[in-house]
Design an enzyme around this catalytic site. Structure first.
Site, PDB file in Angstrom:
ATOM      1  CE1 TYR A 145      -3.445  -2.712   0.495  1.00  0.00           C
ATOM      2  CE2 TYR A 145      -4.624  -0.791   1.313  1.00  0.00           C
ATOM      3  CZ  TYR A 145      -4.631  -2.098   0.847  1.00  0.00           C
ATOM      4  OH  TYR A 145      -5.825  -2.759   0.741  1.00  0.00           O
ATOM      5  CE  LYS A 191       1.743 -17.565  -3.291  1.00  0.00           C
ATOM      6  NZ  LYS A 191       0.761 -18.659  -3.446  1.00  0.00           N
ATOM      7  CG  ASP A 224      -2.214 -20.203  -1.892  1.00  0.00           C
ATOM      8  OD1 ASP A 224      -1.643 -20.263  -0.781  1.00  0.00           O
ATOM      9  OD2 ASP A 224      -1.762 -20.771  -2.916  1.00  0.00           O
ATOM     10  CG  ASP A 248      -8.220  -4.876   1.706  1.00  0.00           C
ATOM     11  OD1 ASP A 248      -9.167  -4.470   2.410  1.00  0.00           O
ATOM     12  OD2 ASP A 248      -8.200  -4.766   0.467  1.00  0.00           O
ATOM     13  CG  ASP A 252     -13.913  -7.260   2.339  1.00  0.00           C
ATOM     14  OD1 ASP A 252     -13.534  -6.564   3.303  1.00  0.00           O
ATOM     15  OD2 ASP A 252     -14.550  -6.787   1.372  1.00  0.00           O
TER      16      ASP A 252
HETATM   17  C1  IPM Z   1     -10.454  -1.389   4.116  1.00  0.00           C
HETATM   18  C2  IPM Z   1     -10.592  -0.770   2.740  1.00  0.00           C
HETATM   19  C3  IPM Z   1      -9.412   0.157   2.469  1.00  0.00           C
HETATM   20  C4  IPM Z   1      -8.159  -0.694   2.462  1.00  0.00           C
HETATM   21  C5  IPM Z   1      -9.470   0.983   1.173  1.00  0.00           C
HETATM   22  C6  IPM Z   1     -10.797   1.600   0.911  1.00  0.00           C
HETATM   23  C7  IPM Z   1      -8.389   2.028   1.173  1.00  0.00           C
HETATM   24  O1  IPM Z   1     -10.751  -1.742   1.762  1.00  0.00           O
HETATM   25  O2  IPM Z   1     -10.370  -0.644   5.106  1.00  0.00           O
HETATM   26  O3  IPM Z   1     -10.474  -2.613   4.206  1.00  0.00           O
HETATM   27  O4  IPM Z   1      -7.830  -1.325   1.452  1.00  0.00           O
HETATM   28  O5  IPM Z   1      -7.496  -0.716   3.501  1.00  0.00           O
HETATM   29 MN    MN Z   2     -11.065  -3.746   2.562  1.00  0.00          MN
END
Ligand code: IPM
Ligand code: MN
Ligand code: NAD
Length: 352
Positions: A145, A191, A224, A248, A252
């Site tokens: 990042y 990884k 993975d 990240d 999710d």
């Molecule tokens: C998160 C989001 C952010 C990230 C983005 C929107 C910058 O996806 O907080 O998970 O990738 O950290």
């Molecule tokens: Mn995110």
């Protein structure tokens, strides 16, 4: 006690979940002898419109001198949109990264829990989801990042993943210390089979473990396989630690275990002021419909009370009320019928 909270509502559903959460905090405060002063600040796409940048100076300053920062979510629609055509440094997402850097919050804690009685909300079979209680610890101010060089030119795009020893050591330390207060297990996710930066990461984690944390159980998974194992058997995990990009994505993915991305909270720690925000984004697809799930933001506020203000009783009170409300009136994204307002009322009604 009186606390000053910098509030960054953001865009689309951001203000919706923030308003619901502030209402709940206002109802909670007198029960625990607390008073909050909320300072609402421009941040995200709306700040681009009003101030020409996603993280204006006024917001930087107010955040840095607050007791804690509570953020909704910021950003525009995922497809073509004027905010997505701005130069990289002017984009909303760069403002989010700049805020994390500004507050030096390198440790992002993303707990994933399936609350007792709410197993049926999981898309996994109930017996697989039951008892899930894992903690993703994501490195937040380094890795790909922020690595240089990073640029786009006519026929090439470049990003760079770099980790310095001190960055890996300090996030691994957070993970080992968290594990000591939980079930004593850390899974390192990397990884290392392909990436030099990951081999370095792993070597630093192993070395720190050997020197200072040999009482904690440590194992390793490639990212993975980790993605597969986390949905196959989430109960096998206690603390997971990983770099920025992997964290990240994996968070999710893990969000589907309790049933919706809308319920996941986070705390970003490591600097003098913590940043608390739900894991989800601004969800333009459902904004304005009154159905945004405020649970991720409410539970982030509970983390703010616990980690940022040391108000554990208030944090417990808020978490219990959210769990009780979820049992009886699940939100639309969880297959129920409670909209944002009805759900918020249900939480407030259940505050002890
Ligand atoms: C998160 C989001 C952010 C990230 C983005 C929107 C910058 O996806 O907080 O998970 O990738 O950290
Ligand atoms: Mn995110
Ligand atoms: P998203 O998290 O906004 O939405 C993904 C899906 O989950 C959508 O279908 C959405 O409706 C649903 N969802 C998310 N939160 C929900 C909630 N609280 N209640 C009910 N449903 C919910 O991800 P995206 O669509 O990839 O991103 C949209 C924008 O948000 C982008 O601009 C992105 O950069 C930004 N973003 C910001 C943050 C942040 O502010 N920290 C985090 C992630 C994404």
């Amino acid at each position: 006690m009186s606390y000053r909270i910098a509030v960054l509502p953001g865009d689309f559903i951001g203000p919706e979940v923030i308003d619901a959460t502030l209402e709940t905090l206002e109802a909670l405060a007198p029960r625990h002898g607390l008073a909050f002063e909320f300072e609402r600040l421009p941040f995200g796409g709306n700040a681009i419109e009003s101030h020409g940048e996603p993280l204006p100076q006024v917001t930087r300053d107010a955040a840095a001198r607050s007791d804690a920062v509570l953020m909704g979510s910021a950003g525009g629609p995922v497809g073509d949109h004027p905010w997505n055509r701005l130069p990289r440094e002017k984009r909303v997402e760069s403002g989010i990264l700049a805020l994390r850097k500004h507050l030096q919050v390198f440790a992002n804690l993303r707990p994933v829990r399936v609350f007792p009685g709410l197993e049926r909300l999981s898309p996994l079979r109930e017996e697989r989801a039951r008892g899930t209680d894992l903690l993703i610890i994501r490195e937040l101010t380094g890795g790909i990042y922020f690595g240089k060089p990073s640029f786009v030119e006519a026929d090439r795009g470049v990003s760079t993943m770099v980790y310095e020893r001190y960055e890996v050591e300090r996030i691994a330390r957070v993970a080992f210390e968290a594990a000591r207060l939980r079930r004593g297990r850390v899974t390192n996710v990397d990884k290392a089979n392909v990436l030099d930066v990951s081999q370095f990461w792993r070597d630093v984690v192993v070395d720190l473990h050997r020197r200072e944390f040999s009482d904690v159980e440590l194992d390793h998974l490639y990212i993975d396989n980790a993605a597969m194992q986390v949905v196959r058997d989430p109960r096998a995990f206690d603390v997971l630690v990983m770099g920025n990009l992997f964290g990240d994505i994996l968070s999710d993915l893990a969000a589907v275990i309790p049933g919706s991305l809308g319920v996941l909270p986070s705390a970003s720690l490591g600097g003098s002021v913590g940043l608390y925000e739900p894991v989800h984004g601004s969800a333009p697809d459902i904004a304005g419909k009154g159905i945004a799930n405020p649970v991720g933001t409410m539970l982030s506020a509970a983390m703010l009370l616990r980690h940022g203000l040391n108000e554990a009783a208030a944090a417990d009170g808020l978490e219990s009320a959210v769990q009780a409300a979820l049992l009886e009136s699940p939100t639309v994204d969880l297959g129920g019928s409670a909209g944002t307002a009805a759900f918020t009322a249900a939480v407030i009604a259940r505050l002890a």
